[in-house]
Design an enzyme around this catalytic site. Sequence first.
Site, mmCIF file in Angstrom:
data_model
loop_
_atom_site.group_PDB
_atom_site.id
_atom_site.type_symbol
_atom_site.label_atom_id
_atom_site.label_comp_id
_atom_site.label_asym_id
_atom_site.label_seq_id
_atom_site.Cartn_x
_atom_site.Cartn_y
_atom_site.Cartn_z
ATOM 1 N N SER A 55 0.864 -1.203 -0.244
ATOM 2 C CA SER A 55 -0.021 0.151 0.002
ATOM 3 C C SER A 55 0.940 1.175 0.088
ATOM 4 O O SER A 55 2.309 1.238 0.089
ATOM 5 C CB SER A 55 -0.985 -0.084 1.211
ATOM 6 O OG SER A 55 -1.704 -1.007 1.094
ATOM 7 N N GLY A 56 0.173 2.336 -0.244
ATOM 8 C CA GLY A 56 1.131 3.667 -0.172
ATOM 9 C C GLY A 56 1.257 4.136 -1.576
ATOM 10 O O GLY A 56 1.798 5.349 -1.714
ATOM 11 N N HIS A 57 0.726 3.357 -2.509
ATOM 12 C CA HIS A 57 0.689 3.748 -3.989
ATOM 13 C C HIS A 57 -0.501 4.197 -4.699
ATOM 14 O O HIS A 57 -0.713 4.121 -5.887
ATOM 15 C CB HIS A 57 1.583 2.964 -4.864
ATOM 16 C CG HIS A 57 2.747 2.155 -4.337
ATOM 17 N ND1 HIS A 57 3.845 3.062 -4.049
ATOM 18 C CD2 HIS A 57 3.214 0.842 -3.898
ATOM 19 C CE1 HIS A 57 5.048 2.201 -3.661
ATOM 20 N NE2 HIS A 57 4.318 1.149 -3.376
ATOM 21 N N ASP A 110 7.553 -9.254 -3.797
ATOM 22 C CA ASP A 110 6.049 -9.499 -4.529
ATOM 23 C C ASP A 110 6.355 -10.587 -5.583
ATOM 24 O O ASP A 110 5.276 -11.459 -5.620
ATOM 25 C CB ASP A 110 5.762 -8.106 -5.386
ATOM 26 C CG ASP A 110 5.626 -7.032 -4.810
ATOM 27 O OD1 ASP A 110 4.290 -6.708 -4.487
ATOM 28 O OD2 ASP A 110 6.356 -6.370 -3.864
ATOM 29 N N HIS A 219 9.200 3.828 -3.718
ATOM 30 C CA HIS A 219 9.287 3.547 -2.252
ATOM 31 C C HIS A 219 10.408 4.514 -1.807
ATOM 32 O O HIS A 219 10.774 4.565 -0.669
ATOM 33 C CB HIS A 219 9.729 2.241 -1.796
ATOM 34 C CG HIS A 219 8.956 1.319 -2.596
ATOM 35 N ND1 HIS A 219 9.293 0.619 -3.628
ATOM 36 C CD2 HIS A 219 7.663 0.805 -2.243
ATOM 37 C CE1 HIS A 219 8.563 -0.376 -3.887
ATOM 38 N NE2 HIS A 219 7.240 -0.182 -3.018
#
Lengths: 333, 333
Positions: A55-57, A110, A219
């Site tokens: 998350s965060g994108h 991932d 990131h």
Amino acid sequence: MKKIINEPGTVVAESLRGLAVAHADLLRVVDDPAQVLRVDAPVAGKVAVVSGGGSGHEPLHGGFVGPGMLDAACPGAVFTSPTPDQVHAAVTAVHGGAGVLLLVKNYTGDVLNFETAAELAAADGIDVRTVVIDDDVAVQDSTWTAGRRGVGGTVLLEKIVGAAAESGADLDTCERLARAVVADVRSMGMALSAPTVPHVGTPSFELAADEMEVGIGIHGEPGRARTPLLPADALVASLLDPILADLPFAEGDDVLLFTNSMGGTPLLELYLAHGIAEDVLAARGIEVKRRLVGPYVTSLEMQGMSLTLLRLSEEMLSYWDAPVHTAALRWGR
Amino acid sequence: MKKIINEPGTVVAESLRGLAVAHADLLRVVDDPAQVLRVDAPVAGKVAVVSGGGSGHEPLHGGFVGPGMLDAACPGAVFTSPTPDQVHAAVTAVHGGAGVLLLVKNYTGDVLNFETAAELAAADGIDVRTVVIDDDVAVQDSTWTAGRRGVGGTVLLEKIVGAAAESGADLDTCERLARAVVADVRSMGMALSAPTVPHVGTPSFELAADEMEVGIGIHGEPGRARTPLLPADALVASLLDPILADLPFAEGDDVLLFTNSMGGTPLLELYLAHGIAEDVLAARGIEVKRRLVGPYVTSLEMQGMSLTLLRLSEEMLSYWDAPVHTAALRWGR
């Protein structure tokens, strides 16, 4: 730490709850393990397209769940890969009998976790294929990657392959198309400031008031160089030149140009940069047939931008233009 | 100053050039004086809907030019009203014979300049009406305003009135509907950080690391109070409570809830806040029939958010759901 949150440990779950209630017509959120599923999944007889990542994108990937794009997104913790059981659960939930295509950004965690999930799903008898995207030309290896990173090109991949699946293309066709997009898409980004990960609480790195990081990852991973902040004309060229040289893109190519905000860069600046990129491409004899401008692959509140260039085939163009109805991208319906 | 620009004096013009090339299917940009016009304007027999204001709030207003929303937007310099000749030129360009409705945010300069433009257009024989929006409940008067400020409600006003005009409603109907929206919409915002205006070069104000400004305006104007940063639950309540009390909204009301990012607040946080607001409204017996979540009325890169609540009539609801095709909002086509 200046964030609109209750506590770091619940940010992703609380955010997903807001996403679910805001877009109940498009998607539903399953907890434990977290999955964002197209509301009408599984769609019988359709290839299911599944992606995910840390998350965060946002809006990547949950904002792209819906008709014409993703069947499921697996959101990990902030900047953290989703777990194999998350991906396995999503595959199981959206599999409509025509197989599942996993679209995975090239980060070590991932790739590993999606691979494990694919093995679990294969053991269940589901035909699962995986395509890894690694469009970032900035660096060969990085903090969290063996090989190139997957960045902005992911949005174009998900849109084009999602449209193919929606139109009834079979799994072989979707996989072939995905590999064609990956082969012909290139990106590079830069940052003016650092993101702050909620459970860390301090900025991921420091940049002086007159500095920028060129070739940065989503990131905040280091890029090619920390340089003085350039005027926009030179800055855009510093992103486009390595992209153009890499494929290489050539005079006469038809392309899609995607000008992406890393989150904190406002549209006023983003459209300014987009206009410059269009000029550079026109001067090279490269025709921009389609464009996307906005914050679609972000790094929390990081200021900065990326450029993505996709060499468009006729097939890709028709799927790009096909209807899509998701939280973050919608047209044609 | 960390911005992706060439020089402060050319930011708006260069950004408009990028907007124009990115969305040539929807709009065209006229220079000197600057106007963003719907590509097929004037549309014969249709009421033309025109808005505008200082730049730096993108996608407001240029991002809302297109079928189903605005016929023209007049972008001023950053945080500066457009000039009367700008608005007059836009009105003249998009007038299709059925009159023109000006939608104006309540700031002293905007109101004055749109009024002068309306007088010039009236002298040309054009039937021009003006509706001023003042939806911000935070403060009665402010730095740049006599009376309340126009903020997030502007997007809802432009969408609903734009849809009415598109459907063939006459000028009286569009004006009446616009006044009904203004009467029933309320907003309030907060900020965690300050924007930096390009030609100033330094942040508009300073907030300590543990502070937020509650009730802030979209130019960073002071709000109600500078307070310690609250957890999201309390923060959302501190915005919603004065909104609910103001109209007042009551149990049984149907509403549209608009959760807006001021620019620098990422979607991860914005959806989290949106989910909390939905809970508060549900607990009060207020039904959220529609929602909008995203950065639509921004203040450059300012971190923060606003909430807007519109009490929906059946008429407003049907126009909200009508097709729209603009750079920033699109559905139904």
